[in-house]
Design a protein around this motif. Structure first.
Motif, PDB file in Angstrom:
ATOM      1  N   ARG B  71       0.630  -1.162   0.035  1.00 61.11           N
ATOM      2  CA  ARG B  71      -0.094  -0.310   0.135  1.00 61.11           C
ATOM      3  C   ARG B  71       0.790   1.127  -0.030  1.00 61.11           C
ATOM      4  NH1 ARG B  71      -3.345  -1.117   4.782  1.00 61.11           N
ATOM      5  NH2 ARG B  71      -4.803  -2.158   3.072  1.00 61.11           N
ATOM      6  N   LEU B  72       2.076   1.465   0.721  1.00 60.99           N
ATOM      7  CA  LEU B  72       2.770   2.462   0.926  1.00 60.99           C
ATOM      8  C   LEU B  72       3.631   2.910  -0.580  1.00 60.99           C
ATOM      9  CD1 LEU B  72       3.197   3.887   3.362  1.00 60.99           C
ATOM     10  CD2 LEU B  72       5.418   2.641   3.884  1.00 60.99           C
ATOM     11  N   ALA B 232      -2.857   8.919  13.534  1.00 64.79           N
ATOM     12  CA  ALA B 232      -1.945   7.774  13.247  1.00 64.79           C
ATOM     13  C   ALA B 232      -2.948   6.446  13.107  1.00 64.79           C
ATOM     14  CB  ALA B 232      -1.082   7.522  14.639  1.00 64.79           C
ATOM     15  N   VAL B 234      -5.999   5.923  11.824  1.00 63.23           N
ATOM     16  CA  VAL B 234      -6.382   6.033  10.589  1.00 63.23           C
ATOM     17  C   VAL B 234      -5.358   5.836   9.381  1.00 63.23           C
ATOM     18  CG1 VAL B 234      -7.393   7.575   8.592  1.00 63.23           C
ATOM     19  CG2 VAL B 234      -8.270   7.691  10.958  1.00 63.23           C
ATOM     20  N   ILE B 235      -3.925   6.094   9.463  1.00 60.45           N
ATOM     21  CA  ILE B 235      -3.088   5.642   8.625  1.00 60.45           C
ATOM     22  C   ILE B 235      -2.644   4.285   8.857  1.00 60.45           C
ATOM     23  CG2 ILE B 235      -0.593   6.165   7.972  1.00 60.45           C
ATOM     24  CD1 ILE B 235      -1.091   9.202   9.234  1.00 60.45           C
ATOM     25  N   GLN B 236      -2.449   3.926  10.097  1.00 58.29           N
ATOM     26  CA  GLN B 236      -2.019   2.633  10.517  1.00 58.29           C
ATOM     27  C   GLN B 236      -3.273   1.583  10.043  1.00 58.29           C
ATOM     28  OE1 GLN B 236      -1.125   1.761  14.574  1.00 58.29           O
ATOM     29  NE2 GLN B 236       0.376   0.382  13.708  1.00 58.29           N
ATOM     30  N   ALA B 237      -4.361   1.732  10.211  1.00 51.81           N
ATOM     31  CA  ALA B 237      -5.405   0.928   9.906  1.00 51.81           C
ATOM     32  C   ALA B 237      -5.707   0.568   8.643  1.00 51.81           C
ATOM     33  CB  ALA B 237      -6.877   1.447  10.542  1.00 51.81           C
ATOM     34  N   GLY B 238      -5.124   1.637   7.538  1.00 46.70           N
ATOM     35  CA  GLY B 238      -5.480   1.559   6.175  1.00 46.70           C
ATOM     36  C   GLY B 238      -6.829   1.739   5.883  1.00 46.70           C
ATOM     37  N   PRO B 239      -7.261   1.526   4.756  1.00 45.09           N
ATOM     38  CA  PRO B 239      -8.633   1.649   4.247  1.00 45.09           C
ATOM     39  C   PRO B 239      -9.641   0.988   4.870  1.00 45.09           C
ATOM     40  CG  PRO B 239      -7.370   0.954   2.404  1.00 45.09           C
ATOM     41  CD  PRO B 239      -6.567   0.723   3.626  1.00 45.09           C
ATOM     42  N   SER B 240     -10.564   1.554   5.842  1.00 44.20           N
ATOM     43  CA  SER B 240     -11.503   0.842   6.599  1.00 44.20           C
ATOM     44  C   SER B 240     -12.736   1.905   6.823  1.00 44.20           C
ATOM     45  CB  SER B 240     -10.842   0.229   7.846  1.00 44.20           C
ATOM     46  OG  SER B 240     -10.660   1.264   8.757  1.00 44.20           O
ATOM     47  N   ILE B 244     -12.345   6.473   9.863  1.00 46.29           N
ATOM     48  CA  ILE B 244     -12.441   7.930   9.714  1.00 46.29           C
ATOM     49  C   ILE B 244     -13.552   8.338  10.922  1.00 46.29           C
ATOM     50  CG2 ILE B 244     -14.373   7.675   8.123  1.00 46.29           C
ATOM     51  CD1 ILE B 244     -12.043  10.581   8.458  1.00 46.29           C
TER      52      ILE B 244
END
Lengths: 749, 271
Positions: B71-72, B232, B234-240, B244
């Motif tokens: 993803r990154l 952090a 939100v960034i760590q969880a990825g799209p979920s 949000i």
């Protein structure tokens, strides 16, 4: 040299100051570690290292040098015995004077660099140079046993004329008589080398002295091409013949010294000076480093002494570098054969001398420091890139530059590029398949990712198989093309062929090429033979009949090595259309019975109705039969049953790089199927009659490292009844919104 | 007198050391006001993030990312290939910062007025206009003082590393508390609105009240931890889908913490 990896540089730049800010340091007490004994021999036993071909031994050096640590000058006397191993006759000997690259700003090197090298600036006025004061011929073709370079000759030699060439990084010595095939000459040179303040590989910084390319070194006489002694350019590295070195160094007594080979003697003729005797065998260069601040750290790997010379503030990192060194040795010995020498010295340069970091010399290399990411919480950042990758990379040069010794000027990719490929495999062998090199907020950046992100930027600006001086520094492609693109070409080939044939080919290549200065042709031939077999082609799908998808290895290598393009595929369309039915008139089969003749009244009625509505009646020639169209054909694709649709996937090749590629197709019933396109045409359509396609992914396993752009490699089918939200843009949008909330909430009140 | 002001007064005569909790009670007793601010914040964040989100969606065309393990790399590729996405995100963040600064100046009088117990909407929102010049001037003093304190806050971190962080937070939050006090003095106590002595007196006032300083620093740190932590996450969880909403909930928490810190200044007048 280390790869110019913008990402790793950025990572180091990001992490470094952060950690510096939080005051991470080391204890004031200088630690010491238990020493590992100096090996008695510079080479490992033959049982461990294998046989070294006798004819690879071309030149021997005996050097007596004194370091003036105040003026940063090295005064030396050099005796050299060189043997003409070709069928040519030569009447001149070219010598490299690499240090003259830093003598003036109009040298070819400085003119190209314009005062900086890999982000390091040249210190104004701190020039470096090599001045040759005397060249004498001591002898011609002496008997082998009589070659005692360390003994002062009983009679003075014959003075020879010599002159620098147009660029001062080479000079030519004229011989009074030609040297024929098999003959040899013994020369003595007196020289002075002043080290520049280090900004590009070699030089001094305070008490630290890195002496690389510090003495006059003879070029390489090739059978086919004659003398090879290139002008030292910004991107051209080094090329020399193998031989033995006996080097005496006179340095301040308190300096800790590291050098190529092994130390065979140490004397202290005065209180403030010491004299060290080093011996290196079957190497093509000799480098040394001296610094009173070095701390020595020791390790061992299967009889190979690993010595680290490390700065006090980074001494805690020694174990990490040692572990990386062990990983590299384990992987590379298994893949490319035994490391032949008994020692390896890892040098950690001090702050301010970063220009000397990340450089390889025989049995000695300089690495870079680790950015202390382990002090940050693991959920935020983990990395095994800074420092570790440099150690893996620079050690890798011990094979591709030190042991194989290709001409780095003519084909730099054979060293830097193959080494970068091998570095990835060291990581794979040590940490698992395509492991992470960094994790940011738990998201991995893998070995393949790093190559891709480098290729995206400048990967298609140059072909990789070209001499170093063809790369324009202003184009900015040398690093990416020579390092990462080579790795991408090689590892893509490895993935496509199923890995084992490529591994076999590389083992064979490195076995045949040890001490042999291989060129690209040998590598290509080996790859074609081992992967492609007799006809140079590998069937990726099929058994050779129609529909077989071939990988033509030579064609692939031609595109990858000599073309500028990189691969790029895109999904043009993914969708479904109504299946072709059987409606209409078709000839009756030979065994198909004739239908019963309808009653005349029915025929008349049909004709009358047809006449009434203005079309032909459903009556045709007796040998034909008419099938009616299904009512469902009138419906939309979304309403048709799966058996009534034909899924399709169209893939486009967007660059001139032709390479086979896998396409993963997902169907409505949950099944997945992988198909392969040979990648030769401009685009290709896959059809799936009776199956409804929901999604397609080009190169789903990321086999094509040479294809860095993959955002357009996957798509849901058109008119998909419930396509999931696109995850990447959703995620970015969520991050943006969360960041806005943080800013509004954090600052607003 | 409403409930929000009655409870603190009665408690104030007894156990003075509980006044930070009474300040929190002032916030809790104004749920409509808090929710209105939260809704405004959500709306603003949503609107500001719109261009970035749209740019990212447009950049992806009809394609979709397919490998969570890379993803990154995909995000980096997207930002390299489509600089408009990065530009849109940077612009929205800059706009947020500007809006936050404006909001900080304009909304301070209504917030103070409401936390003081006032329920008349006209009076609450009218205070924004009435006190605007004073808020601008006092915020200007606050900006200078904040720059000074933030510079000082870097010293313990540089000297002690992570161990110096608590002291740094104490120093960094001090100018916020001083500004809260100066604003409260102007809005609620009719202190001289433009005079620097109002701000200077606020410095001494807060400095002499370690409990205020300490609790204010703690609350401010919690606020920062919550909003930055949510980002952090939100960034760590990825799209979920839930990610949000965690950030939005954290936004509410951060808002409450912010109001709580301001309420300390209001409560101080009663203590």
């Amino acid at each position: 040299m280390p790869p110019t990896n913008a990402l790793s540089t950025a990572l180091a730049a990001l992490i470094g100051p952060v950690l510096g800010l939080v005051g991470l340091g080391c204890d004031d007490e200088v630690p010491s570690f238990r020493a590992v004994d100096e090996p008695e021999q510079a080479l490992r036993p033959e049982s461990a290292r294998g046989v070294i071909p006798e004819d690879a031994h071309i030149v021997d050096y005996w050097i007596d040098a004194r370091l003036d640590e105040i003026t940063h000058e090295i005064h030396g006397t050099l005796r050299m015995s060189w043997r003409n191993a070709t069928a040519r006759t030569v009447d001149r000997l070219p010598f490299h004077l690499y240090m003259n690259a830093f003598r003036a700003e109009d040298s070819e090197w400085m003119a190209a660099a314009r005062g900086s090298h890999r982000g390091q600036k040249f210190a104004p006025g701190r020039w470096g140079f090599t001045s040759v004061e005397r060249v004498e011929l001591l002898g011609r073709t002496p008997p082998r046993d009589a070659l005692a370079l360390e003994q002062t000759p009983p009679e003075p030699g014959v003075a020879l004329s010599y002159a620098e060439d147009d660029d001062p990084t080479t000079m030519t010595v004229t011989l009074p008589e030609p040297v024929g095939p098999g003959e040899s000459v013994v020369l003595e040179l007196e020289f002075t080398t002043r080290l520049p303040q280090v900004f590009a590989r070699t030089g001094y910084y305070g008490d630290f002295h890195m002496a690389g390319q510090w003495f006059p070194k003879i070029g390489v006489l090739e059978e086919a091409a004659g003398w090879q002694a290139h002008t030292f350019g910004l991107f051209s590295e080094f090329y020399a013949d193998f031989g033995d070195y006996e080097v005496f160094l006179d340095v301040p007594a308190d300096y800790v010294v590291g050098a190529s080979g092994v130390r065979v003697d140490e004397q202290q003729p005065s209180d403030d000076r010491k004299r060290l005797h080093y011996r290196a065998q079957m190497v093509h260069d000799f480098a040394w480093v001296a610094d009173p601040n070095f701390i020595e750290h020791w390790g061992e790997y299967e009889g190979i002494r690993i010595r680290q010379l490390i700065q006090p503030e980074f001494v805690d990192d020694a174990v990490v570098h040692l572990e990386a060194q062990a990983h590299a040795l384990a992987s590379m010995e298994a893949r490319f054969g035994p490391y032949p020498w008994s020692t390896i010295t890892i040098v950690h340069v001090p702050k301010g001398a970063a220009g000397a970091g990340g450089m390889e010399y025989p049995t000695l290399y300089t690495t870079s420091n680790i950015a202390k990411a382990d002090k940050l919480p693991a959920w935020l950042l983990r990395e095994r890139l800074t420092g570790v990758f440099t150690t893996v990379h620079e050690f890798g040069h011990q094979y591709f530059q030190g042991l194989l010794a290709s001409n780095e000027h003519a084909q730099p990719w054979l060293d830097e590029g193959l080494n970068t490929s091998a570095n990835q495999l060291v990581y794979w062998d040590a940490y698992g398949e395509d492991p992470w090199v960094a994790q940011v907020f738990g998201h991995a950046l893998t070995t393949k990712d790093l190559i891709a992100l480098s290729l995206i930027q400048t990967g298609d600006r140059d072909p990789l198989d070209q001499p170093a001086d063809r790369f324009d520094p202003l184009v900015g492609s040398y690093g990416t093309v020579t390092y990462q693109k080579t790795a991408a070409v090689m590892l893509t080939l490895r993935e496509l062929c199923g890995r084992e044939p490529w591994d076999r080919a590389m083992t064979r290549y490195t076995q045949e090429a040890r001490f042999r200065h291989p060129d690209g042709q040998l590598l290509e031939r080996t790859l074609v033979e081992e992967i492609g077999g007799e006809d140079g082609r590998l069937a990726l799908v099929g058994d050779g009949g129609p529909g077989t998808v071939w990988l033509d290895v030579q064609d692939y290598l031609d595109l990858g090595l000599r073309g500028a393009a990189i691969a790029d595929f895109r999904l043009i369309r993914v969708g479904n259309q109504p299946l072709i039915g059987g409606a209409g008139w078709h000839p009756r089969g030979p065994d198909e019975p004739l239908p019963p003749e309808p009653p005349q009244a029915v025929l008349e009625t049909q004709r009358a109705l047809a006449s009434l509505f203005g079309h032909a009646p459903p009556i045709g020639p007796p040998e034909w039969t008419l099938a009616e169209r299904s009512d469902s054909r009138d419906n939309k694709v979304t309403r048709l049953g799966d058996a009534e649709v034909e899924g399709f996937v169209i893939v486009q090749r967007r660059s001139s790089f032709r390479v086979p590629v896998e396409v993963l197709v997902e169907f409505d019933d949950g099944e997945r199927s992988t198909v392969v396109w040979d990648g030769q045409a401009d685009h290709h359509r896959f059809e799936f009659p009776g199956r409804r396609v929901t999604r397609a992914i080009v190169d789903p396993r990321m086999q094509l490292l040479i294809e860095p752009r993959k955002l357009d490699n996957a798509a849901w089918a058109e008119h998909h009844k419930d396509p999931p939200t696109e995850p990447l843009s959703t995620w970015l949008g969520d991050i943006d919104e969360a960041a806005n909330l943080a800013v509004l909430g954090g600052l607003g009140i | 007198m409403d409930a929000s002001s009655e409870a603190p007064e009665s408690a104030g005569r007894g156990r003075r050391h509980t006044w930070p909790l009474r300040a929190l009670a002032r916030v809790v007793m104004a749920p409509g006001f808090v929710l209105a601010l939260w809704a405004a914040q959500l709306l603003l964040a949503k609107l500001l993030a719109g261009p970035g989100r749209a740019a990212a969606e447009a950049a992806m065309r009809n394609f979709t990312w397919f490998d969570d393990g890379h993803r990154l790399r995909a995000v980096t590729e997207l930002l390299i290939e489509e600089p408009a996405v990065a530009a849109a995100i940077a612009t929205s963040l800059s706009a947020s910062a500007v809006l936050a600064a404006v909001f900080s100046v304009v909304a301070a009088p209504p917030i103070l007025t409401r936390l003081d117990g006032e329920r008349s909407l006209a009076w609450i929102f009218g205070s924004a206009g009435r006190e605007l010049p004073a808020m601008v001037v006092q915020s200007g003093y606050g900006l200078v003082f904040r720059a000074l304190c933030t510079s000082l806050a870097a010293v313990p971190v540089a000297l002690l590393g992570a161990g110096g962080l608590p002291l740094a937070l104490l120093l960094a939050s001090f100018p916020l508390l001083v500004l809260d006090r100066a604003r409260a003095a102007v809005v609620l106590d009719d202190a001289r609105p433009l005079h620097p002595m109002t701000f200077l007196r606020a410095i001494g006032h807060v400095a002499k009240r370690p409990l205020w300083w300490l609790s204010g620093a703690l609350i401010e740190s919690l606020k920062l931890a919550v909003v930055v932590g949510a980002l952090a996450l939100v960034i760590q969880a990825g799209p979920s889908p839930g990610g949000i909403w965690v950030a939005r909930a954290a936004g509410l928490a951060g808002l409450i913490f912010g109001l709580w810190r301001v309420a300390l200044a209001v409560e101080d007048r009663r203590a």
